[in-house]
Design a protein around this motif. Structure first.
Motif, mmCIF file in Angstrom:
data_model
loop_
_atom_site.group_PDB
_atom_site.id
_atom_site.type_symbol
_atom_site.label_atom_id
_atom_site.label_comp_id
_atom_site.label_asym_id
_atom_site.label_seq_id
_atom_site.Cartn_x
_atom_site.Cartn_y
_atom_site.Cartn_z
ATOM 1 N N SER B 92 0.807 -1.219 0.000
ATOM 2 C CA SER B 92 0.000 0.000 0.000
ATOM 3 C C SER B 92 0.840 1.269 0.000
ATOM 4 O O SER B 92 0.379 2.320 -0.435
ATOM 5 C CB SER B 92 -0.936 0.006 1.205
ATOM 6 N N ALA B 93 2.069 1.180 0.520
ATOM 7 C CA ALA B 93 2.931 2.372 0.571
ATOM 8 C C ALA B 93 3.524 2.695 -0.802
ATOM 9 O O ALA B 93 3.914 3.844 -1.050
ATOM 10 C CB ALA B 93 4.049 2.155 1.584
ATOM 11 N N ALA B 94 3.571 1.681 -1.683
ATOM 12 C CA ALA B 94 4.285 1.849 -2.962
ATOM 13 C C ALA B 94 3.742 2.978 -3.860
ATOM 14 O O ALA B 94 4.539 3.808 -4.322
ATOM 15 C CB ALA B 94 4.315 0.521 -3.709
ATOM 16 N N PRO B 95 2.419 3.079 -4.113
ATOM 17 C CA PRO B 95 1.962 4.155 -5.019
ATOM 18 C C PRO B 95 2.276 5.562 -4.506
ATOM 19 O O PRO B 95 2.695 6.420 -5.283
ATOM 20 C CB PRO B 95 0.437 3.935 -5.092
ATOM 21 N N THR B 96 2.115 5.779 -3.193
ATOM 22 C CA THR B 96 2.421 7.097 -2.634
ATOM 23 C C THR B 96 3.929 7.353 -2.661
ATOM 24 O O THR B 96 4.367 8.482 -2.930
ATOM 25 C CB THR B 96 1.879 7.225 -1.192
ATOM 26 N N ALA B 97 4.703 6.307 -2.391
ATOM 27 C CA ALA B 97 6.166 6.454 -2.451
ATOM 28 C C ALA B 97 6.593 6.846 -3.872
ATOM 29 O O ALA B 97 7.456 7.717 -4.045
ATOM 30 C CB ALA B 97 6.834 5.143 -2.039
ATOM 31 N N ALA B 98 5.963 6.238 -4.872
ATOM 32 C CA ALA B 98 6.283 6.562 -6.272
ATOM 33 C C ALA B 98 5.873 8.001 -6.596
ATOM 34 O O ALA B 98 6.639 8.750 -7.215
ATOM 35 C CB ALA B 98 5.581 5.583 -7.210
ATOM 36 N N ALA B 99 4.679 8.392 -6.151
ATOM 37 C CA ALA B 99 4.190 9.758 -6.419
ATOM 38 C C ALA B 99 5.108 10.794 -5.774
ATOM 39 O O ALA B 99 5.448 11.807 -6.397
ATOM 40 C CB ALA B 99 2.763 9.914 -5.906
ATOM 41 N N LEU B 100 5.540 10.535 -4.536
ATOM 42 C CA LEU B 100 6.404 11.496 -3.834
ATOM 43 C C LEU B 100 7.802 11.555 -4.457
ATOM 44 O O LEU B 100 8.400 12.627 -4.542
ATOM 45 C CB LEU B 100 6.490 11.134 -2.343
ATOM 46 N N SER B 101 8.306 10.411 -4.927
ATOM 47 C CA SER B 101 9.606 10.408 -5.616
ATOM 48 C C SER B 101 9.498 11.216 -6.906
ATOM 49 O O SER B 101 10.405 11.992 -7.255
ATOM 50 C CB SER B 101 10.038 8.977 -5.958
ATOM 51 N N PHE B 102 8.379 11.048 -7.615
ATOM 52 C CA PHE B 102 8.142 11.786 -8.860
ATOM 53 C C PHE B 102 8.090 13.294 -8.569
ATOM 54 O O PHE B 102 8.720 14.094 -9.265
ATOM 55 C CB PHE B 102 6.831 11.294 -9.496
ATOM 56 N N ILE B 103 7.340 13.674 -7.520
ATOM 57 C CA ILE B 103 7.235 15.096 -7.145
ATOM 58 C C ILE B 103 8.620 15.655 -6.796
ATOM 59 O O ILE B 103 8.985 16.756 -7.213
ATOM 60 C CB ILE B 103 6.253 15.282 -5.962
ATOM 61 N N CYS B 104 9.388 14.868 -6.054
ATOM 62 C CA CYS B 104 10.732 15.292 -5.668
ATOM 63 C C CYS B 104 11.592 15.551 -6.912
ATOM 64 O O CYS B 104 12.268 16.580 -7.009
ATOM 65 C CB CYS B 104 11.366 14.206 -4.800
ATOM 66 N N LEU B 105 11.538 14.641 -7.883
ATOM 67 C CA LEU B 105 12.362 14.780 -9.091
ATOM 68 C C LEU B 105 11.909 15.958 -9.953
ATOM 69 O O LEU B 105 12.727 16.739 -10.441
ATOM 70 C CB LEU B 105 12.317 13.477 -9.910
ATOM 71 N N ILE B 106 10.584 16.082 -10.124
ATOM 72 C CA ILE B 106 10.047 17.163 -10.970
ATOM 73 C C ILE B 106 10.334 18.536 -10.351
ATOM 74 O O ILE B 106 10.804 19.452 -11.037
ATOM 75 C CB ILE B 106 8.515 16.977 -11.177
ATOM 76 N N THR B 107 10.057 18.669 -9.055
ATOM 77 C CA THR B 107 10.284 19.971 -8.411
ATOM 78 C C THR B 107 11.788 20.286 -8.351
ATOM 79 O O THR B 107 12.176 21.452 -8.469
ATOM 80 C CB THR B 107 9.684 20.019 -6.990
ATOM 81 N N GLY B 108 12.592 19.244 -8.215
ATOM 82 C CA GLY B 108 14.047 19.443 -8.244
ATOM 83 C C GLY B 108 14.502 19.967 -9.598
ATOM 84 O O GLY B 108 15.322 20.879 -9.683
ATOM 85 N N ALA B 109 13.917 19.394 -10.667
ATOM 86 C CA ALA B 109 14.258 19.837 -12.033
ATOM 87 C C ALA B 109 13.802 21.282 -12.247
ATOM 88 O O ALA B 109 14.524 22.091 -12.835
ATOM 89 C CB ALA B 109 13.607 18.908 -13.048
ATOM 90 N N LEU B 110 12.598 21.594 -11.744
ATOM 91 C CA LEU B 110 12.058 22.956 -11.910
ATOM 92 C C LEU B 110 12.823 23.979 -11.057
ATOM 93 O O LEU B 110 12.841 25.157 -11.374
ATOM 94 C CB LEU B 110 10.558 22.976 -11.564
ATOM 95 N N TRP B 111 13.438 23.523 -10.001
ATOM 96 C CA TRP B 111 14.296 24.405 -9.201
ATOM 97 C C TRP B 111 15.666 24.530 -9.880
ATOM 98 O O TRP B 111 16.275 25.597 -9.889
ATOM 99 C CB TRP B 111 14.444 23.826 -7.788
ATOM 100 N N GLY B 112 16.127 23.429 -10.444
ATOM 101 C CA GLY B 112 17.461 23.403 -11.052
ATOM 102 C C GLY B 112 17.595 24.302 -12.270
ATOM 103 O O GLY B 112 18.642 24.919 -12.477
ATOM 104 N N ARG B 113 16.522 24.405 -13.061
ATOM 105 C CA ARG B 113 16.608 25.198 -14.307
ATOM 106 C C ARG B 113 16.989 26.661 -14.050
ATOM 107 O O ARG B 113 17.981 27.138 -14.619
ATOM 108 C CB ARG B 113 15.275 25.080 -15.081
ATOM 109 N N PRO B 114 16.256 27.396 -13.182
ATOM 110 C CA PRO B 114 16.671 28.779 -12.947
ATOM 111 C C PRO B 114 17.917 28.917 -12.062
ATOM 112 O O PRO B 114 18.606 29.922 -12.125
ATOM 113 C CB PRO B 114 15.448 29.417 -12.256
#
Lengths: 57, 242
Positions: B92-114
């Protein structure tokens, strides 16, 4: 071109909003999917229990 | 003592009132935490307003790792003690863990660009976090490839435990290797390097994300337990009917 050279990053607004919107959509999606799974499991189990109870009667 | 708490019926009774509490706290705290971060936290000296992305990125990263740790502990307990509830928790933890990892990567990329001038770099921290996302997706795919729940649980647990070696790699990658990603500053052994005006909203958002994860985990576990009860009952009915 006329911006003061402060050394501060100053082009982030669109990135900030994109971050929050994408995060809200992702978390909302997972929450919605979980709620759908939870309610359908509950409904399925209740229907089966009802069917088996009426069979006994 | 563990067996007392590992009872699915006891879990269903406990989560019935705990789930709305976690969900309510999570939604309220996340909404207010994001408003605090977007509109009220002052701009950082060098990162400017872009630092506001940190208030999602850091909690998502930390809670995604905690979610993977939950999966690993559940897997270990399932393999050693054969407790079904431990497997339910891991699954049951897996889908939320995947979603949070995705959010971490996307927001990291959006922070990294500027800030860095690039969305992505094959840095040790970024790569190990991407590997965590692939591991979780692989875990979910592997489980769904099996028909029998016991086979899925066993194979998934082994993969999850092997992948748990990635957790310290993510955590210490910034210390072990020379990375573009900055070292830990939020919570360290010697305190926090953040000023109070940045530290408190970040801590608040971390707690908000923990409550959201807790609520999603309990809801997914309740759904999985009820699905298993349905399957068991159906099988019993079929046996008694034939």
């Amino acid at each position: 071109m006329n911006e003061a050279l402060t050394g501060q990053v100053n082009s982030g607004d669109v990135f900030i909003w994109a971050s929050y919107v994408i995060s809200a959509i992702t978390l909302g999606g997972v929450a919605l999917w979980t709620i759908i799974r939870m309610t359908s499991a509950k409904k399925k189990l209740a229907m089966l229990e009802q069917a088996s109870a009426s069979e006994k009667d | 003592m563990f067996s007392t708490f590992a009872n699915p019926h006891r879990f269903m009774a406990l989560s019935k009132w705990l789930l709305p509490v976690f969900a309510g706290l999570g939604i309220i705290m996340l909404a207010t935490g994001w408003i605090w971060a977007i509109f009220f936290v002052p701009e950082e000296q060098y990162q400017g307003a872009t630092a506001r992305i940190m208030y999602i990125h850091v909690p998502a990263a930390m809670v995604s790792m905690a979610a993977y740790a939950t999966m690993a502990v559940g897997s270990l307990l399932y393999l050693t003690l054969k407790h079904t509830l431990a497997d339910v928790a891991a699954k049951s933890a897996a889908p939320t863990a995947a979603a949070l990892s995705f959010i971490c990567l996307i927001t990291g990329a959006l922070w990294g660009r500027p800030t860095w001038g690039t969305y992505w770099i094959w840095d040790a921290r970024l790569t190990s976090m991407l590997f965590q996302l692939f591991l979780i997706l692989g875990y979910m795919a592997l489980r769904s490839a099996f028909q029998r729940e016991q086979d899925a649980a066993r194979a998934g647990a082994i993969l999850c435990l092997v992948g748990a070696v990635n957790l310290p790699i993510i955590k210490f990658s910034v210390d072990w290797w020379n990375t573009l990603h900055q070292p830990a500053g939020f919570i360290t052994m010697s305190g926090s390097s953040l000023a109070g005006e940045f530290f408190w909203p970040l801590l608040y958002n971390l707690f908000a994300m923990m409550f959201v994860f807790g609520a999603l985990l309990m809801a997914a576990m309740r759904a999985d337990i009820q699905n298993r009860q349905y399957e068991a009952k159906l099988a019993r009915l079929n046996r008694s009917g034939s």
